[in-house]
Design an enzyme around this catalytic site. Sequence first.
Site, mmCIF file in Angstrom:
data_model
loop_
_atom_site.group_PDB
_atom_site.id
_atom_site.type_symbol
_atom_site.label_atom_id
_atom_site.label_comp_id
_atom_site.label_asym_id
_atom_site.label_seq_id
_atom_site.Cartn_x
_atom_site.Cartn_y
_atom_site.Cartn_z
ATOM 1 N N ARG A 101 0.819 -1.213 0.000
ATOM 2 C CA ARG A 101 0.000 0.000 0.000
ATOM 3 C C ARG A 101 0.850 1.258 0.000
ATOM 4 O O ARG A 101 0.527 2.232 -0.686
ATOM 5 C CB ARG A 101 -0.945 -0.025 1.206
ATOM 6 C CG ARG A 101 -1.837 1.215 1.352
ATOM 7 C CD ARG A 101 -2.485 1.665 0.067
ATOM 8 N NE ARG A 101 -3.187 0.619 -0.631
ATOM 9 C CZ ARG A 101 -3.594 0.717 -1.885
ATOM 10 N NH1 ARG A 101 -3.330 1.819 -2.586
ATOM 11 N NH2 ARG A 101 -4.216 -0.283 -2.460
ATOM 12 N N LYS A 136 2.168 24.827 -2.965
ATOM 13 C CA LYS A 136 0.933 24.200 -2.487
ATOM 14 C C LYS A 136 1.057 22.683 -2.621
ATOM 15 O O LYS A 136 0.399 22.039 -3.439
ATOM 16 C CB LYS A 136 -0.267 24.733 -3.267
ATOM 17 C CG LYS A 136 -0.495 26.233 -3.040
ATOM 18 C CD LYS A 136 -1.618 26.770 -3.902
ATOM 19 C CE LYS A 136 -1.790 28.277 -3.694
ATOM 20 N NZ LYS A 136 -2.840 28.843 -4.564
ATOM 21 N N LYS A 168 5.050 39.271 -1.659
ATOM 22 C CA LYS A 168 3.630 39.146 -1.977
ATOM 23 C C LYS A 168 2.853 40.348 -1.445
ATOM 24 O O LYS A 168 3.424 41.280 -0.866
ATOM 25 C CB LYS A 168 3.096 37.825 -1.420
ATOM 26 C CG LYS A 168 3.889 36.607 -1.901
ATOM 27 C CD LYS A 168 3.167 35.306 -1.685
ATOM 28 C CE LYS A 168 2.115 35.117 -2.755
ATOM 29 N NZ LYS A 168 1.478 33.775 -2.663
ATOM 30 N N GLU A 198 5.108 40.180 -6.484
ATOM 31 C CA GLU A 198 3.721 39.982 -6.899
ATOM 32 C C GLU A 198 3.027 41.335 -6.971
ATOM 33 O O GLU A 198 3.094 42.127 -6.023
ATOM 34 C CB GLU A 198 3.009 39.076 -5.897
ATOM 35 C CG GLU A 198 1.523 38.885 -6.175
ATOM 36 C CD GLU A 198 0.835 38.134 -5.047
ATOM 37 O OE1 GLU A 198 0.934 36.897 -5.020
ATOM 38 O OE2 GLU A 198 0.217 38.796 -4.182
ATOM 39 N N ASP A 224 -0.631 38.760 -10.631
ATOM 40 C CA ASP A 224 -1.556 37.946 -9.859
ATOM 41 C C ASP A 224 -3.007 38.259 -10.212
ATOM 42 O O ASP A 224 -3.471 39.386 -10.042
ATOM 43 C CB ASP A 224 -1.328 38.169 -8.361
ATOM 44 C CG ASP A 224 -2.147 37.229 -7.509
ATOM 45 O OD1 ASP A 224 -2.161 36.023 -7.808
ATOM 46 O OD2 ASP A 224 -2.774 37.697 -6.538
#
Length: 288
Positions: A101, A136, A168, A198, A224
């Site tokens: 598995r 992510k 950001k 960004e 963005d």
Amino acid sequence: MSGLPDTLILPVIRMALAEDLGRAGDVTAAACIPEGARMRARFAARKPGVLAGIDCVRLTVLEMDPRASIDLRLKDGEAFEAGAVLAEIEADARAFLSAERTALNLLGRMCGIATLTRTYVEAVAGTGARIADTRKTTPGLRALEKHAVRCGGGLNHRFGLDDAILIKDNHVVVCGGVVEAVTAARAGAGHLMKIELEVDGLAQFDQALALVAEGQGPDVIMLDNFDNAELAEAVTRRRDGGHRVVLEASGGVGLTTVRGIAATGVDVISVGALTHSAPVLDIGLDAF
């Protein structure tokens, strides 16, 4: 496509095996399988895809049975059709069934990411745009998942918080503006450290371009959630100004939109879905 070093994969495998074996080991295998019995089995694809993570199979099996015989039929990065045999194993039956598995979970996850990435890469073919991943990723699996993106033909964005500066929107707010944030980053960055900024609209983009013109701007500008008209305008302003800065589109990217985004002339398109939404590829294991 070169694989990851075993030393990066083994900790993941050992953690996954420990989670699965629990406090008492594989009680089913111990109860049903005679001690010393051996078995042969094949990992076979039930759907077409792109291979990634084949070394997870090898290392998982060897972790449970160091004397196992392993025949890897394909290499990471190779495409296959449904029914293709990816690996053939001969091993101690108890050990192999305990490893099954974990090997399938990792292989299916990695192949799913590589396959989805290849689909995005093919969708933008001929435009000059490149597909990149994001951070992510599944906690603990980043090295494997980013390797899978490369197997599918994509690029890796920064690996973590320590290998590139990415300013950001929240950084900009806290610093007091685009100019202040980039200036602070330039002052603190080493000569090998890239800086990406960004921006959330053409007004901020123009401020960034002015810094680029002065030789004090970012190396990459992330556009963005720009719509396609805004992306095309940003590309035009960069070209008309003769600015040498990479433009990256990000936000709201899907298979139905990525071709249009690429056609605007951006250099890179970052896609979080490559790792956070890739379906696991269906791979079976059959004894024979």
